[in-house]
Design an enzyme around this catalytic site. Structure first.
Site, PDB file in Angstrom:
ATOM      1  N   HIS A 144       1.914   4.658  -2.788  1.00  0.00           N
ATOM      2  CA  HIS A 144       2.031   6.101  -2.517  1.00  0.00           C
ATOM      3  C   HIS A 144       3.419   6.605  -2.917  1.00  0.00           C
ATOM      4  O   HIS A 144       3.559   7.689  -3.502  1.00  0.00           O
ATOM      5  CB  HIS A 144       1.797   6.380  -1.037  1.00  0.00           C
ATOM      6  CG  HIS A 144       0.395   6.141  -0.584  1.00  0.00           C
ATOM      7  ND1 HIS A 144      -0.704   6.470  -1.338  1.00  0.00           N
ATOM      8  CD2 HIS A 144      -0.082   5.606   0.579  1.00  0.00           C
ATOM      9  CE1 HIS A 144      -1.809   6.143  -0.670  1.00  0.00           C
ATOM     10  NE2 HIS A 144      -1.453   5.625   0.488  1.00  0.00           N
ATOM     11  N   HIS A 159       0.834  -1.204   0.000  1.00  0.00           N
ATOM     12  CA  HIS A 159       0.000   0.000   0.000  1.00  0.00           C
ATOM     13  C   HIS A 159       0.870   1.256   0.000  1.00  0.00           C
ATOM     14  O   HIS A 159       0.658   2.181  -0.810  1.00  0.00           O
ATOM     15  CB  HIS A 159      -0.907  -0.029   1.235  1.00  0.00           C
ATOM     16  CG  HIS A 159      -1.874   1.095   1.324  1.00  0.00           C
ATOM     17  ND1 HIS A 159      -3.244   0.937   1.138  1.00  0.00           N
ATOM     18  CD2 HIS A 159      -1.702   2.420   1.600  1.00  0.00           C
ATOM     19  CE1 HIS A 159      -3.844   2.095   1.286  1.00  0.00           C
ATOM     20  NE2 HIS A 159      -2.937   3.017   1.571  1.00  0.00           N
ATOM     21  N   GLU A 160       1.851   1.301   0.888  1.00  0.00           N
ATOM     22  CA  GLU A 160       2.668   2.504   1.012  1.00  0.00           C
ATOM     23  C   GLU A 160       3.619   2.676  -0.163  1.00  0.00           C
ATOM     24  O   GLU A 160       3.950   3.808  -0.545  1.00  0.00           O
ATOM     25  CB  GLU A 160       3.434   2.498   2.333  1.00  0.00           C
ATOM     26  CG  GLU A 160       2.554   2.421   3.575  1.00  0.00           C
ATOM     27  CD  GLU A 160       1.458   3.482   3.629  1.00  0.00           C
ATOM     28  OE1 GLU A 160       1.657   4.568   3.040  1.00  0.00           O
ATOM     29  OE2 GLU A 160       0.410   3.225   4.252  1.00  0.00           O
TER      30      GLU A 160
END
EC number: 3.4.24.-
Length: 249
Positions: free
Chosen positions: A132, A128-129
């Protein structure tokens, strides 16, 4: 994670710096007051965050088991933003139920050692990160003052990281709805925004709704929605083939 922090051009204005620090301290209290990264892997290995560090190692070094992460690391490197474990990850205690975050002010992924409970959870958080971080690398994202930019990256992260896989949703007892994947992505994007921004749910919902169609259909660097590890492996194979094709043009 666009290389060294000073390679991204002039720093933020004073007001934006204060806002960045305020946001970071709300969720990640161990962030240093001046916005500097925490100590990295080697210096903290023998402290109480050892479990977090070992799970991170497992995620990053067993790429066949984690094709999502392997593809994202390759895509970051291909885009000129190679990830360094010691520089770009930090295991810390976090407030609330947050599992992780991307601190754009220092290009660093924060892993919440007090909330990440097992290896599978770590794999999802890192994936997920990294989405980003990939967005931070490829675009000029205004993380701190433009909620629509944040909303777009949260939609992409929820859509592409496996957060909304059928298996994860069954474990959450959420399943059987029409267009369920889209509903899950929208809801988790809103929750992620509310976890790191002091805004109303209505404002978060409006931001997600405004960007949802375009950002949901932006599948880079996967080229598709990787609903499971098999899809992610296919996506990684296609990414490698695409990379070889363009390098030969």
């Amino acid at each position: 994670m666009a290389g060294a922090p000073d390679e991204r051009g002039p720093g933020p204005a004073a007001g934006e710096q204060l806002q960045q620090q305020h946001v970071g301290c709300q969720v990640f209290p161990e962030r240093l007051a001046q916005g500097k990264p925490q100590q990295g892997f080697l210096s903290s290995f023998f402290t109480n965050n050892q479990k977090c560090q070992l799970m991170l190692l497992q995620t990053l070094e067993t790429s066949r088991s984690h094709p999502y992460v392997k593809l994202l690391l390759d895509a970051m490197k291909h885009s000129g933003c190679a990830v360094n474990r010691e520089r770009h990850f930090s295991c810390e205690d976090c407030n609330g139920n947050v599992s992780g975050g991307f601190d754009a002010s220092v290009s660093q992924i924060v892993l919440c050692q007090n909330n990440i409970c097992n290896q599978a959870h770590m794999n999802r958080v890192v994936t997920h990160e990294l989405i980003h971080a990939f967005d931070h690398c490829r675009a000029h994202v205004d993380w701190f003052t433009n909620v629509r930019h944040l909303a777009c990256s949260e939609v992409r992260a929820a859509n592409l990281s496996g957060d909304c896989s059928l298996l994860n949703e069954i474990f959450r007892l959420h399943f059987g709805l029409k267009r369920h994947h889209q509903t899950c992505v929208r809801d988790r994007a809103i929750r992620s925004i509310l976890a790191v921004r002091n805004i109303s749910k209505e404002v978060a919902q409006k931001a997600v709704d405004e960007v949802f169609e375009s950002c949901f259909n932006d599948h880079e660097p996967f080229g598709r929605i990787p609903h499971n590890k098999t899809y992610a492996r296919y996506a990684h194979r296609d990414f490698q083939n695409r990379d070889r094709y363009y390098s030969n043009i």
